[in-house]
Design a protein around this motif. Structure first.
Motif, PDB file in Angstrom:
ATOM      1  N   THR A  64    -111.438  31.281  -2.210  1.00 54.90           N
ATOM      2  CA  THR A  64    -110.304  31.912  -2.884  1.00 54.90           C
ATOM      3  C   THR A  64    -110.083  33.313  -2.321  1.00 54.90           C
ATOM      4  O   THR A  64    -110.980  33.865  -1.671  1.00 54.90           O
ATOM      5  N   CYS A  81    -117.799  25.511  -8.215  1.00 57.68           N
ATOM      6  CA  CYS A  81    -117.468  26.807  -7.609  1.00 57.68           C
ATOM      7  C   CYS A  81    -118.626  27.767  -7.830  1.00 57.68           C
ATOM      8  O   CYS A  81    -119.330  27.675  -8.832  1.00 57.68           O
ATOM      9  N   VAL A 141    -105.501  27.792  -7.496  1.00 56.22           N
ATOM     10  CA  VAL A 141    -105.809  29.221  -7.515  1.00 56.22           C
ATOM     11  C   VAL A 141    -104.632  29.995  -8.103  1.00 56.22           C
ATOM     12  O   VAL A 141    -103.506  29.871  -7.628  1.00 56.22           O
ATOM     13  N   VAL A 146    -109.562  30.596 -10.745  1.00 57.50           N
ATOM     14  CA  VAL A 146    -109.498  29.282 -10.109  1.00 57.50           C
ATOM     15  C   VAL A 146    -109.793  28.260 -11.207  1.00 57.50           C
ATOM     16  O   VAL A 146    -110.692  28.449 -12.023  1.00 57.50           O
TER      17      VAL A 146
END
Length: 187
Positions: A64, A81, A141, A146
């Motif tokens: 990101t 993530c 995003v 996110v």
């Protein structure tokens, strides 16, 4: 008649004081069962995000703008993530959903699970306003967070907060933070 009006007015006033501030009139809390709709994001071709490195076990990665690295695959509805947003446990280094069947769970420090490529692959940027879908998982995003969806489960992580979504009655997930720490649009 005057006495009857006085009794009715007193009864209405008493009823009003009983309902003001009662749980029945309180604003509803966050919906932790509604999977976010990510259809408003621009879908990217996932091919450049797929790692051909054997060590990455058929997973797809992106980074990101804020530097968070996420992985999708290699099986159906697996997504995770890295990072530890505000409110997460101290030993958390990321969050993951396992096959759409369990999670979101915090990934603890010292585990072998990783959302970063293990070999030579450098994950491309998934920019603000974009989304990617691979093997039953979608991530998108926004300017501050996110959000990833894997089956009936989802997580949103930002710098200072997070929100987990899971089926009603489900027991296979980690807890959410107190709703007072969520931004108004997430409550």
């Amino acid at each position: 008649m005057r006495k009857l009006i006085g009794v009715v007015a007193a009864a209405l006033a008493a009823a009003a004081t009983l309902t003001v501030g009662s749980p029945a009139t309180a604003a509803p809390g966050p919906d932790y069962t509604q999977v976010p709709n990510l259809s408003g994001y621009v879908a990217v071709d996932p091919s450049p995000y797929f790692s051909l490195d054997y060590k990455d076990n058929g997973r797809t990665f992106f980074v990101t703008p804020g530097g968070r690295v996420c992985a999708l695959g290699s099986g159906y509805a697996y997504v995770g993530c890295n990072g530890r947003p505000g409110g997460a446990p101290r030993d958390a280094v990321g969050v993951a959903i396992s096959g759409g069947q369990e999670g979101p769970y915090w990934v603890p420090r010292g585990t072998t699970y990783s959302t970063a490529p293990q070999g030579w692959f450098e994950p491309p940027l998934l920019d603000v306003g974009q989304s990617i879908t691979v093997a039953g998982s979608t991530c998108a995003v926004s300017p501050v967070s996110v959000t990833c969806v894997g089956g009936p489960r989802a997580f949103t992580v930002a710098q200072s907060w997070f929100k987990f979504v899971y089926p009603a009655g489900d027991k296979y997930h980690d807890n959410n933070i107190n709703p007072k720490y969520l931004p108004p649009d997430q409550r």
